[in-house]
Design an enzyme around this catalytic site. Sequence first.
Site, PDB file in Angstrom:
ATOM      1  N   CYS A 180       3.121 -43.666  31.226  1.00 43.08           N
ATOM      2  CA  CYS A 180       4.758 -43.875  30.476  1.00 43.08           C
ATOM      3  C   CYS A 180       5.571 -43.770  30.915  1.00 43.08           C
ATOM      4  O   CYS A 180       6.186 -44.872  30.827  1.00 43.08           O
ATOM      5  CB  CYS A 180       4.214 -42.715  29.961  1.00 43.08           C
ATOM      6  SG  CYS A 180       3.303 -41.590  29.376  1.00 43.08           S
TER       7      CYS A 180
ATOM      8  N   HIS B  81      10.757 -40.595  30.545  1.00 44.49           N
ATOM      9  CA  HIS B  81       9.570 -40.181  31.042  1.00 44.49           C
ATOM     10  C   HIS B  81       9.445 -38.977  30.374  1.00 44.49           C
ATOM     11  O   HIS B  81       8.381 -38.222  30.482  1.00 44.49           O
ATOM     12  CB  HIS B  81       9.042 -40.573  32.228  1.00 44.49           C
ATOM     13  CG  HIS B  81       7.782 -39.989  32.689  1.00 44.49           C
ATOM     14  ND1 HIS B  81       7.456 -38.445  33.856  1.00 44.49           N
ATOM     15  CD2 HIS B  81       6.537 -39.945  32.055  1.00 44.49           C
ATOM     16  CE1 HIS B  81       6.614 -38.135  33.591  1.00 44.49           C
ATOM     17  NE2 HIS B  81       5.800 -39.390  32.916  1.00 44.49           N
TER      18      HIS B  81
END
Length: 498
Positions: free
Chosen positions: A77, A136
Amino acid sequence: MTKNYACIFSILCFTVFFSCSEPAAEEKPYNILFIAIDDLRPELGVYGNDIIQTPNLDAIGNGGSVFLNHYVQVPTCGASRCSILTGMLPQTTNHLQNSAIEQFLSNEPEKERPESFVHHLKRNGYYTVGIGKISHSVDGLWYGYEESPEGAKMEMPHSWDEMLFDAGKWGTGWNAFFGYADGSNRQGKNKQVKPYEVGDVDDLGYPDGLSTQLAVKKLKELSTKGQPFFMGLGLFKPHLPFTAPKKYWDLYDRADIPLSPFPDLPENVHPSSLQGSGEFNQYQLGEEKAGLDRKLSDEYARKLRHAYYAAVSYSDALVGKVLEALEEEGLADNTIIVVWGDHGWHLGDHRVWGKHTTFEMAVRSPLMIKVPGMAARKIGNELPVSSIDLYPTLMELTGIPTDFPLDGQSLVPLMKSGRDAQRAAMAFSYFRNGISMRTDRYRLTRYFREAEPTLELFDHQNDPMETVNIAGEFPEIVAALLPQLEKGNTGLYANRDN
């Protein structure tokens, strides 16, 4: 007759004079709505899945440009988001970590070069709003999963005019991200949880519903602001845990949901190219554990795929609420909509449940861009594109110059004509000590490790599931592709022969 012609001529002159003297209506800059959806495979109707229920995402794709072969730069991610936001390929092994944004953006002073495309838009007159997981961190703040966000730094300190998140009954952003319908979360329960949940709640019963509620409210405010805006909406689902209100589970007959067409290990591939589903196995009350040494039972695998589909349909319904708000506020005709999945996810493919590989299932994800007035188009499999291409694309669409280098290449020529003679058919991804290159036909991956084989070649024309590594069988193809793959070696693996 002469008088009549003279009269007509006078009227025409009068009309032309006054029509020319009126100032032309000023063209309004595009607004941008960027929807990031976590762990979203290209499992949508518009991508050819005729079972999954995604009418709102399909509507965006059917009205815009759908990139059938879009690849992220890193299948995790934080690192994937770092690449798309900066328009740059990873330069160091730290750029492959979830902490990439924290390491390279969060502690930096504002510089001449913008920290992200959001920052560049802000500098050029856009009002920027982030909601949910764009970088993130799920709320834009830098703190650990089990820490308090009190006093936390912004992950992207120069990009946002506003960064919004409603943690609701979960209390903090990370609790919400790993949350269940009763307000509990994975870390609070010491991982004694299931990897799925059928929630007896409405759309506001999970965090993404609250984020969408914020987005709808904010769109009403932005519609009266008189300033172009960028809104980023980051939805959690279908990231683990696969949670969704019951009504989305009820969209499906589980028996209709297909299992992976290839749940076995690929041939001529070292296990270190894959991964042992560690993230998935953290949900310790799951009925079965995944691993490269075994397949899950068909019954449990189908349940998990059902859960994933339900979570995707939940996100789709929330996207529909935002599209409705755009229409109601009169913004739809002047707003670019981007839908992006931050990477793919193995749903039992190659015995993996998760991302974190350089296989097609982990690095291919949806990318759709809808521009008002631009014809809809599907960009075919022969033209792989990359997440880093979004930065220059948005700048070209908004007319904002970039006087600094970017690794990406604008997608606008493809969007307008379906062709781009200046584009090479290759996209690069990085992970597990390897560089992977996708061309129109092949995937070539080179690993910098001791475990053999270090070269993997898959022929997507004959083997779209990447079941057999044919590098040893076709060394001439490998030799022809290796110089192209080296163009993607940004120094990440410089001076490493193994």
